[in-house]
Design an enzyme around this catalytic site. Structure first.
Site, PDB file in Angstrom:
ATOM      1  N   GLY A  80       0.714  -1.264   0.068  1.00 29.76           N
ATOM      2  CA  GLY A  80       0.041   0.057  -0.217  1.00 29.76           C
ATOM      3  C   GLY A  80       0.992   1.170  -0.045  1.00 29.76           C
ATOM      4  CB  CYS A  81       0.273   4.616  -1.329  1.00 33.78           C
ATOM      5  SG  CYS A  81      -1.453   4.976  -0.468  1.00 33.78           S
ATOM      6  CG  HIS A  82      -1.331   6.001   3.753  1.00 35.80           C
ATOM      7  ND1 HIS A  82      -0.898   7.101   3.822  1.00 35.80           N
ATOM      8  CD2 HIS A  82      -2.525   5.913   3.377  1.00 35.80           C
ATOM      9  CE1 HIS A  82      -1.941   8.015   3.715  1.00 35.80           C
ATOM     10  NE2 HIS A  82      -2.886   7.353   3.402  1.00 35.80           N
TER      11      HIS A  82
END
Lengths: 331, 331, 331, 331
Positions: free
Chosen positions: B145-147
């Site tokens: 995921g990005c976070h």
């Protein structure tokens, strides 16, 4: 009704111009003089084409300042040189940092200059958190900084309840107007700041001691720059000594306050755009034992000009919310 | 050179379209098929007028998927239903969350659904932090995921050095494209999201267990929405067991890494716009004993499509940085 | 003073909510009822968290509408079905296009529907350009569109002076709020509309006949979408029959008008943000014989809610500028 | 393959830095020297943290300039003083306006300075509209301005077809990067330019004679500032001598052109972000007899650095599209 007469010193900056704008709708006060050292003699509306006034900018003359209230809207470092003289003729609300800190060492450490008038008495003007009578009777009010306003309104209910532990963390995000209108540096150009997000002053930010002075503990403040003109969003992380119903705690703490709104949903900076409101959503995270508190203000209203008017209202005996919007400009 | 043939499933979303864009400049791979359930039969460039390809969207046919690599760019919940079948014919890189978590309870708790294929083996594809050989030989890679990408790259040097204490705090800020192209909700309208900043999912965000799985400790993640299309800025607060030269620590940890840049100044999201780079500035704050670490990525590149290509490069034996930009689009 | 009681129909859209916001500061009117078909029974502030009112949304009941003035803030097509009934009980200001066009063919051509009540009399409410007595005594006022307001205020001095030739060109640029709050389409998502500029409706835009009706000539209108929430900037190109001192012409034409500001410098949309002002800068280009006229408004104030209040003020005998800001929110 | 060696003069401005970025992916050219008068001796990546190069800024030494191609990316007024000397050692592409105008009176009128070297031969480098052989063999190429590139590509098919009448109107809108990186004026600050739209230079803009020189007729150019970093959208209004199928006309005119895309829908600036493409949608309006033509480019690519590389490709015999992106960065 005779209106309180007001002078705005430094009326072409963002905070000064916002004062002029807000005071146009104030039923009990009127701006009678606006000053600018650089543009004296020119119409205010020429420097600030968004304003519709007939006012002409003047040089500041400390011996002939007009009105009962003087707002000082200059860079930090200016007020210390004239506040003593001004307070002999009028009551002064200073929007800079010059009179916020009691600890002169902190002032010198964080603002990198010696204070020339450290003994002049001033009251810290955050009405929801200090003795309003002290503000009402003050000759000089130090108007709080924008990050500290958002942070302290979110933090103090936990501190006062005695349930905060450790070092509170204040991750604060500010619109670009916080840099002021005269900071024409490359980093504040639209082309650089738009579509961009970054932290600044991580090593040490000036607003840190202002928060610590009231909180009574060390805090960690990290400010960030958001690609929007106005608004502050502070996210606080505070270790809790015990699980607590934070909504209940905050609602009780701020019962009767007109300008603090406690809510269950995450607040957005735009919901308070143009208003003097601080909207706060406190969350207790049982997985980590942390309070996570979101707090939003308009940095130029509750974080500057609006809070200054709130203080003025207390000083002149007007209703505290007089002339101060509570509904935001959206979208 | 014969190029690796690639299918992009869900090519009209932001991550899928970004894959197509980036792969156009890849010397060792080419997109041979793009799918969309809603727009099958239409040219890709019609749905995505910023792309210049001759590709026509197809229905996904699990029995006839083309190429050696399949990128799955659908919403979480889709991949679990087809990955097993696909991996019998091709190697799969899934950009959703379906195969990131080893703990199915965490999956069910945070994603509110039962996993239909929890035993299918997958490798978590964060090359700088996992065994690259495992990625290189994987049949199914779960793209992070990005976070978590921004957070873990900033956090793990402290964890691995054994100097982190307590609950790391991840205050993460994301551009609006993180919501995806199909989330046509009022809160993501330009008029609502522009000039606005807010936290979301404070009570519990899905990316939390993904960070915890690798970090091995509880973390506090709070995501925020920034009025910009792309970019993530994570600010981490980690209690340190001792004062440490963090620049030195991070530089050693990431020595030789092409896509991690350690710097002394606060990084900005725009400096990595369009690149596969994560720029990290770690600060030690002696007043509070905290490490304050700023980490930026482009959420659609290093946080999605770029990292997926980085994984593909490992899988096909290409240089790891092949086709991946390192200089950002500015301003 | 007893205040005029007002109902706002469709209070959760941008124009309706802006009416509620502006009327909070109106000394001679108060909102007593707000309606929403979808959210009846819910507090207004829940749907519009930027508002601070105690109002609860109701179903619209045509037989029991409250107050002397009803603002209709629904999509075009709604008012035609209820205006006749409403005008038997109250005076109505319709912010949609239903009653703006006298020519029903034009209505059907441009709005793609048959008008169900074409004979109901209505006055076009653009106070600076029509007979104010007609507005003052109207039972039904058709509040102008946003593009037409900016365009007509810029165009009519030339038309009335008889020096305009050919087809006036109106190149108009609008902030995204012009699309309304319920248009949750992909093109209006922040991620798509930010950092983007485009024309729309080039083939034929609905506001064209509204401009032509008053101008009495064909015009060419091309609207564009600007990545900002609010504001309209119309740039007009008009062939002149002779060289003319346009500043002088416009100043004389609008002498005494409170809400039209003639200026020599190019106006900016932000200078009128939140105000009911239209700022106009007319240029004569001797090289080409064209008048180039720049005209800015806030599309939700002078282009919608503010002009509606201006009309209401005329209808209830209040000062025309009552409750309407003239200084803008900046920055 | 031996690469063409290139020097970029003024590499820290927006156009210069964009050249460096784009040339990193160019298979047949490489940047061997970058200059800056102010920052000589410093790493390029320090002034431009979005770049990942090992280049160090140098002083420009006219006697020792490196490489076969020199890009001049300085303010207008600089190139005229050094181009003659430089062209004796290398082939020069000037991105300023110094060598675009054949008519020195126009240069002096619009640029307010006397030209110091008006006889130095230069080829106007707009490949789609001039003789490519002339560019290929030129020693000095004058790279077109951004507004003229968008305008001329939209206008010339009508001019060349002989169906244009009267004064073409070019209503052009530009992102803020058009002002350059060194224009640190208050009007370009984020807080002032965001959420704002305005015209500028209405009385007389410098790009006017550049358009007229090629069009052969007077044109009316009005540039506007859009709150976005990059992009130009020109809307043209041209009186037509007869109804014409414009899509067909434009498609034929640009048949085989790689960087001009004719489309039926309104183009958006973001669809060409980061690309060297000009997307054009021509409309014929039968009501008014006008052609309305929308044309978009990225002002820093097709409007500056990209077109300069396109010219370089012609000069070095590389494929014209070598190293130039055709798919845009979205969102």
């Amino acid at each position: 009704v005779s209106k309180t007469r007001v002078t705005v010193v430094g009326a072409t900056g963002y905070a000064g111009a916002e004062l002029v704008r807000l005071l146009e709708n104030h039923p009990l006060a009127e701006v009678v003089a606006v000053t600018s050292s650089r543009l004296a003699g020119r119409p205010l509306d020429e420097a600030c084409p968004w304003l519709s006034t007939g006012l002409v900018l003047q040089e500041l003359n400390l011996d002939q300042v007009e009105g009962q209230i003087v707002f000082l809207c200059q860079e930090t470092g200016f007020a210390m040189g004239c506040a003593r003289q001004l307070t002999s003729r009028a009551r002064v609300i200073d929007l800079s940092a010059d009179f916020r800190l009691k600890d002169q060492d902190a002032y010198e450490t964080f603002y990198k200059r010696v204070h020339s008038d450290p003994t002049l008495p001033a009251v810290y003007g955050l009405p929801e958190l200090v003795d309003r009578n002290a503000i009402a009777s003050a000759q000089l009010v130090a108007n709080p900084g924008c990050h500290p306003t958002a942070a302290l309104l979110a933090l103090m209910p936990l501190i006062k309840a005695g349930i905060a532990k450790g070092v509170p963390i204040v991750d604060s995000k500010s619109g670009v107007s916080g840099a002021g209108r005269s900071r024409t540096e490359v980093g504040y150009l639209f082309a650089e700041a738009d579509n961009n997000f970054k932290a600044y002053g991580v090593a040490m930010h000036r607003h840190t001691p202002e928060i610590e002075q009231m909180a009574g503990v060390h805090v960690r403040l990290t400010p960030h720059l958001v690609p929007m003109p106005r608004g502050i969003h502070a996210t606080l992380y505070v270790e809790m000594s015990e699980p607590t119903d934070l909504i209940d705690l905050y609602e009780k703490f701020y019962r009767g306050e007109r300008f603090v709104k406690i809510q269950q949903n995450e607040p957005s900076t735009k919901q308070v755009l143009g208003t003097n409101v601080c909207a706060i959503a406190p969350f207790y995270d049982p997985r980590t034992g942390l309070a996570v508190v979101c707090s939003v203000i308009d940095n130029l209203v509750k974080g500057a000009a609006g809070q200054a008017i709130q203080n003025m209202n207390l000083m002149i005996g007007a209703p505290e919310n007089c002339g101060l919007p509570e509904s935001g400009l959206w979208p």
